[in-house]
Design a protein around this motif. Structure first.
Motif, mmCIF file in Angstrom:
data_model
loop_
_atom_site.group_PDB
_atom_site.id
_atom_site.type_symbol
_atom_site.label_atom_id
_atom_site.label_comp_id
_atom_site.label_asym_id
_atom_site.label_seq_id
_atom_site.Cartn_x
_atom_site.Cartn_y
_atom_site.Cartn_z
ATOM 1 N N CYS A 86 0.807 -1.228 0.000
ATOM 2 C CA CYS A 86 0.000 0.000 0.000
ATOM 3 C C CYS A 86 0.837 1.275 0.000
ATOM 4 O O CYS A 86 0.397 2.295 -0.502
ATOM 5 C CB CYS A 86 -0.986 -0.004 1.160
ATOM 6 S SG CYS A 86 -0.250 0.122 2.791
ATOM 7 N N ASN A 87 2.057 1.228 0.536
ATOM 8 C CA ASN A 87 2.893 2.434 0.545
ATOM 9 C C ASN A 87 4.365 2.043 0.608
ATOM 10 O O ASN A 87 4.703 0.864 0.736
ATOM 11 C CB ASN A 87 2.511 3.368 1.706
ATOM 12 C CG ASN A 87 2.669 2.713 3.061
ATOM 13 O OD1 ASN A 87 3.668 2.070 3.363
ATOM 14 N ND2 ASN A 87 1.667 2.878 3.905
ATOM 15 N N CYS A 88 5.235 3.037 0.544
ATOM 16 C CA CYS A 88 6.675 2.762 0.479
ATOM 17 C C CYS A 88 7.187 2.103 1.761
ATOM 18 O O CYS A 88 8.118 1.314 1.723
ATOM 19 C CB CYS A 88 7.456 4.035 0.171
ATOM 20 S SG CYS A 88 7.287 5.360 1.377
ATOM 21 N N LEU A 89 6.572 2.404 2.877
ATOM 22 C CA LEU A 89 7.033 1.838 4.136
ATOM 23 C C LEU A 89 6.704 0.354 4.214
ATOM 24 O O LEU A 89 7.521 -0.455 4.643
ATOM 25 C CB LEU A 89 6.433 2.621 5.300
ATOM 26 C CG LEU A 89 6.801 4.105 5.202
ATOM 27 C CD1 LEU A 89 5.855 4.952 5.978
ATOM 28 C CD2 LEU A 89 8.232 4.331 5.591
ATOM 29 N N GLU A 90 5.512 -0.017 3.764
ATOM 30 C CA GLU A 90 5.152 -1.429 3.713
ATOM 31 C C GLU A 90 5.996 -2.160 2.671
ATOM 32 O O GLU A 90 6.293 -3.340 2.817
ATOM 33 C CB GLU A 90 3.670 -1.584 3.410
ATOM 34 C CG GLU A 90 3.195 -3.016 3.579
ATOM 35 C CD GLU A 90 1.733 -3.208 3.257
ATOM 36 O OE1 GLU A 90 1.039 -3.782 4.106
ATOM 37 O OE2 GLU A 90 1.294 -2.802 2.162
ATOM 38 N N LEU A 91 6.405 -1.445 1.642
ATOM 39 C CA LEU A 91 7.280 -2.024 0.631
ATOM 40 C C LEU A 91 8.626 -2.427 1.244
ATOM 41 O O LEU A 91 9.221 -3.424 0.861
ATOM 42 C CB LEU A 91 7.487 -1.026 -0.505
ATOM 43 C CG LEU A 91 8.141 -1.491 -1.789
ATOM 44 C CD1 LEU A 91 7.428 -2.694 -2.373
ATOM 45 C CD2 LEU A 91 8.164 -0.372 -2.803
ATOM 46 N N LEU A 92 9.061 -1.673 2.236
ATOM 47 C CA LEU A 92 10.308 -2.004 2.930
ATOM 48 C C LEU A 92 10.101 -3.039 4.039
ATOM 49 O O LEU A 92 10.918 -3.936 4.213
ATOM 50 C CB LEU A 92 10.932 -0.749 3.542
ATOM 51 C CG LEU A 92 11.473 0.281 2.568
ATOM 52 C CD1 LEU A 92 11.961 1.512 3.317
ATOM 53 C CD2 LEU A 92 12.584 -0.295 1.709
ATOM 54 N N LEU A 93 9.022 -2.918 4.791
ATOM 55 C CA LEU A 93 8.808 -3.770 5.961
ATOM 56 C C LEU A 93 8.053 -5.061 5.670
ATOM 57 O O LEU A 93 8.138 -6.011 6.436
ATOM 58 C CB LEU A 93 8.045 -2.997 7.038
ATOM 59 C CG LEU A 93 8.827 -1.938 7.779
ATOM 60 C CD1 LEU A 93 7.896 -1.085 8.619
ATOM 61 C CD2 LEU A 93 9.899 -2.563 8.644
ATOM 62 N N GLY A 94 7.279 -5.079 4.606
ATOM 63 C CA GLY A 94 6.459 -6.250 4.329
ATOM 64 C C GLY A 94 5.434 -6.465 5.421
ATOM 65 O O GLY A 94 4.916 -5.523 6.018
ATOM 66 N N ASP A 95 5.162 -7.731 5.733
ATOM 67 C CA ASP A 95 4.153 -8.064 6.731
ATOM 68 C C ASP A 95 4.574 -7.690 8.156
ATOM 69 O O ASP A 95 3.739 -7.640 9.048
ATOM 70 C CB ASP A 95 3.825 -9.557 6.660
ATOM 71 C CG ASP A 95 3.142 -9.919 5.346
ATOM 72 O OD1 ASP A 95 2.480 -9.038 4.754
ATOM 73 O OD2 ASP A 95 3.280 -11.073 4.901
ATOM 74 N N LYS A 96 5.845 -7.414 8.362
ATOM 75 C CA LYS A 96 6.325 -6.999 9.687
ATOM 76 C C LYS A 96 5.629 -5.706 10.137
ATOM 77 O O LYS A 96 5.445 -5.474 11.329
ATOM 78 C CB LYS A 96 7.849 -6.800 9.640
ATOM 79 C CG LYS A 96 8.466 -6.453 10.962
ATOM 80 C CD LYS A 96 8.391 -7.622 11.920
ATOM 81 C CE LYS A 96 9.096 -7.288 13.219
ATOM 82 N NZ LYS A 96 8.859 -8.287 14.235
ATOM 83 N N MET A 97 5.214 -4.891 9.184
ATOM 84 C CA MET A 97 4.552 -3.635 9.521
ATOM 85 C C MET A 97 3.267 -3.887 10.317
ATOM 86 O O MET A 97 2.978 -3.171 11.272
ATOM 87 C CB MET A 97 4.259 -2.836 8.259
ATOM 88 C CG MET A 97 3.798 -1.435 8.528
ATOM 89 S SD MET A 97 3.811 -0.488 6.977
ATOM 90 C CE MET A 97 3.136 1.043 7.549
ATOM 91 N N LYS A 98 2.509 -4.912 9.951
ATOM 92 C CA LYS A 98 1.278 -5.242 10.676
ATOM 93 C C LYS A 98 1.588 -5.633 12.118
ATOM 94 O O LYS A 98 0.868 -5.254 13.041
ATOM 95 C CB LYS A 98 0.530 -6.359 9.965
ATOM 96 C CG LYS A 98 -0.073 -5.937 8.647
ATOM 97 C CD LYS A 98 -0.720 -7.095 7.935
ATOM 98 C CE LYS A 98 -1.149 -6.645 6.553
ATOM 99 N NZ LYS A 98 -1.262 -7.717 5.620
ATOM 100 N N GLU A 99 2.649 -6.397 12.314
ATOM 101 C CA GLU A 99 3.047 -6.792 13.660
ATOM 102 C C GLU A 99 3.422 -5.575 14.502
ATOM 103 O O GLU A 99 3.007 -5.444 15.645
ATOM 104 C CB GLU A 99 4.238 -7.753 13.615
ATOM 105 C CG GLU A 99 3.942 -9.106 13.027
ATOM 106 C CD GLU A 99 5.216 -9.930 12.897
ATOM 107 O OE1 GLU A 99 6.079 -9.864 13.803
ATOM 108 O OE2 GLU A 99 5.350 -10.635 11.879
ATOM 109 N N LEU A 100 4.219 -4.692 13.914
ATOM 110 C CA LEU A 100 4.638 -3.489 14.631
ATOM 111 C C LEU A 100 3.447 -2.596 14.962
ATOM 112 O O LEU A 100 3.378 -2.013 16.047
ATOM 113 C CB LEU A 100 5.668 -2.709 13.806
ATOM 114 C CG LEU A 100 7.020 -3.382 13.627
ATOM 115 C CD1 LEU A 100 7.832 -2.677 12.543
ATOM 116 C CD2 LEU A 100 7.782 -3.413 14.941
ATOM 117 N N ASP A 101 2.499 -2.503 14.034
ATOM 118 C CA ASP A 101 1.314 -1.667 14.248
ATOM 119 C C ASP A 101 0.451 -2.176 15.401
ATOM 120 O O ASP A 101 -0.281 -1.399 16.015
ATOM 121 C CB ASP A 101 0.478 -1.569 12.981
ATOM 122 C CG ASP A 101 1.081 -0.627 11.950
ATOM 123 O OD1 ASP A 101 1.946 0.188 12.316
ATOM 124 O OD2 ASP A 101 0.682 -0.711 10.772
#
Length: 191
Positions: A86-101
């Motif tokens: 969905c955005n450049c940050l998710e492009l870097l983090l992948g599914d880890k972004m959901k965990e961090l959120d």
């Protein structure tokens, strides 16, 4: 047919590094990240880059598919492929972004964000320090996605003073970006 990459300048360093590591020498153009504050200007810039490069080949769009509500449709109009993130940050983090959120309310930045935050928030949105503190007051922390490149401590301090939200570094790799590029390149090799 040749492939052309259209990316967001927010990830210019990361995209160029991945291209080099993967041995890709395709034409790459970047849109100004500060345009995200104005959807009409963002669409105009993306279309402009696609028009500018359409004679070279099919585009691979390295801009989040949710950065503009019509981004998927724009990609289709130009017979292009777009990242599934969905955005450049998710492009870097992948599914880890959901965990961090799930852990906290986090605002994510990259070194590119840190370089351009004044263009985005002060110039683009017209925010002063009070606006910055009010808008960032929702967040528990800011995570600086760190690839190990040097970051100017004064830049961090200045951004902290604007937001008044603690900033932590979070080490990352470019694996998710490489994986996304590999998927998109695979789609082209099959077509």
């Amino acid at each position: 047919m040749e492939r052309v990459f259209v990316g967001c300048s927010m990830l210019e360093n990361e995209i160029n590094q991945v291209m080099q590591e993967m041995g890709l020498q395709n034409k790459t153009v970047f849109i100004d990240a500060a345009l995200h504050v104005n959807l009409d200007r963002l669409e105009e810039a993306v279309r402009g880059k696609l028009d500018e490069t359409s004679h070279i080949g099919k585009p691979i769009i390295l801009v989040g598919n949710k950065c503009h509500p019509d981004m998927d449709e724009i990609a289709k109009e130009y017979d292009g492929q777009i990242v599934a993130r969905c955005n450049c940050l998710e492009l870097l983090l992948g599914d880890k972004m959901k965990e961090l959120d799930k852990e906290a309310r986090i605002f994510y930045i990259t070194s590119g964000w840190l370089e351009k935050w004044k263009e985005i928030f002060i110039t683009g949105l017209g925010w002063d320090e009070i606006d910055g503190r009010q808008n960032f007051g929702f967040y528990d922390k800011i995570l600086l996605l760190d690839l190990g490149t040097p970051i100017d401590d004064m830049d961090l301090l200045e951004f902290f003073e604007f937001t008044q939200v603690p900033i932590e570094t979070y080490p990352i790799s470019l694996d998710n970006l490489k994986e996304e590029l590999t998927k998109l390149l695979g789609v082209y090799s099959q077509s």
